[in-house]
Write an enzyme that holds these catalytic residues in place. Structure first.
Site, PDB file in Angstrom:
ATOM      1  N   SER A 126     -17.099 -28.885 -38.142  1.00  0.00           N
ATOM      2  CA  SER A 126     -16.374 -28.970 -39.192  1.00  0.00           C
ATOM      3  C   SER A 126     -17.155 -28.720 -40.428  1.00  0.00           C
ATOM      4  O   SER A 126     -16.484 -28.614 -41.799  1.00  0.00           O
ATOM      5  CB  SER A 126     -16.088 -30.619 -39.272  1.00  0.00           C
ATOM      6  OG  SER A 126     -17.456 -31.321 -39.474  1.00  0.00           O
TER       7      SER A 126
ATOM      8  N   LYS B 296     -20.548 -34.363 -43.833  1.00  0.00           N
ATOM      9  CA  LYS B 296     -19.566 -33.641 -44.850  1.00  0.00           C
ATOM     10  C   LYS B 296     -20.240 -33.379 -46.041  1.00  0.00           C
ATOM     11  O   LYS B 296     -21.245 -33.731 -46.629  1.00  0.00           O
ATOM     12  CB  LYS B 296     -18.369 -34.474 -44.756  1.00  0.00           C
ATOM     13  CG  LYS B 296     -17.731 -35.171 -43.643  1.00  0.00           C
ATOM     14  CD  LYS B 296     -16.903 -34.187 -42.945  1.00  0.00           C
ATOM     15  CE  LYS B 296     -16.333 -34.599 -41.589  1.00  0.00           C
ATOM     16  NZ  LYS B 296     -15.790 -33.492 -41.083  1.00  0.00           N
TER      17      LYS B 296
END
Length: 252
Positions: free
Chosen positions: A49, A90
């Site tokens: 991701s 993230k």
């Protein structure tokens, strides 16, 4: 002073310098290692991701930081019950009070109406004229004390966009952040840079962590230990060789 005494003095000085170099090297090496262990924590990234910045299976070094030190552009490790209550990695793109939206007419993310250039979304050498910053359009108002987070692999990342309908419009509390990723340790891809595009926004970007200083201390420590360990025997051997001609001359 006789030649023998002179050479003995040189040998003792060499041994003293050797011991000093080894001692200083040990202090630097052990100090740098201990400093790093206190400041940094290793994590293994389980998914793609955050590709291409961090790939699945990469081992990263994340600096333990206070939640108040988080800035836009930081790649952070956080845990939030809404996101599964497991550590996740993230990138922070919005902080409390920001309006985060995508995409403008050029396919860019905007923060408070300012377009953000995001070169980290593309692999090195890839063309700047690629896909938009998000395959789906979205808008979010980030509440105070919260953070809006996106993965760098925008087509597959499960991030704040997935939680837009939740309270806080997909944001997480600042207190959920445990650390900031400073480097990819394995494979050795180096430091994770601070994006220049966020520098002009209020608060700017975070400063670099102490990892380069710690690595420098380790390297210098190893050099001093190896160099000092080698210098002592070399100096002693040199002193012995210098005494031999004098001993031979005295025998005649």
């Amino acid at each position: 002073m006789s030649g023998s005494e002179r050479h003995d003095g040189r040998g003792r000085l060499g041994n003293a310098l050797s011991n000093l170099a080894v001692a200083v090297g040990c202090v630097l090496f052990l100090g740098g290692f201990a400093w790093g262990a206190v400041v940094y924590k290793p994590y293994t990234v389980p998914t793609d991701s955050m590709s291409p910045t961090v790939n699945a299976g990469d081992r990263v070094l994340a600096e333990r930081i206070d939640s108040g030190d988080v800035r836009r552009g930081d790649v952070v490790v956080f845990t939030d019950s809404t996101w599964g209550d497991v550590p996740m990695v993230k990138r922070v793109v919005g902080v409390g009070g920001d309006k985060v939206a995508c995409c403008d007419k050029n396919g860019r993310l905007t923060v408070n109406g300012e377009p953000i250039e995001e070169p980290y979304l593309r692999a090195k050498g890839a063309s700047a004229n690629g896909a938009p910053a998000s395959p789906q359009n979205f808008t979010a108002d980030v509440p105070e004390g919260q953070l809006f987070l996106l993965g760098d692999e925008r087509s597959t990342s499960l991030d704040s966009r997935v939680h837009l309908q939740d309270p806080g419009q997909g944001s997480v509390p600042r207190g959920a952040v445990q650390a900031r990723v400073d480097a990819v340790a394995w494979p050795m891809n180096g430091m994770v840079g601070r994006p220049e595009a966020f520098a002009a926004l209020p608060g700017g970007v975070s400063s670099d962590g102490p990892l380069p200083l710690q690595a420098g201390a380790l390297v210098v420590g190893v050099v001093l230990i190896l160099g000092g360990s080698a210098y002592g025997p070399i100096a002693a051997r040199s002193a012995r060789r210098s005494r031999r001609p004098e001993a031979s001359a005295g025998a005649h």
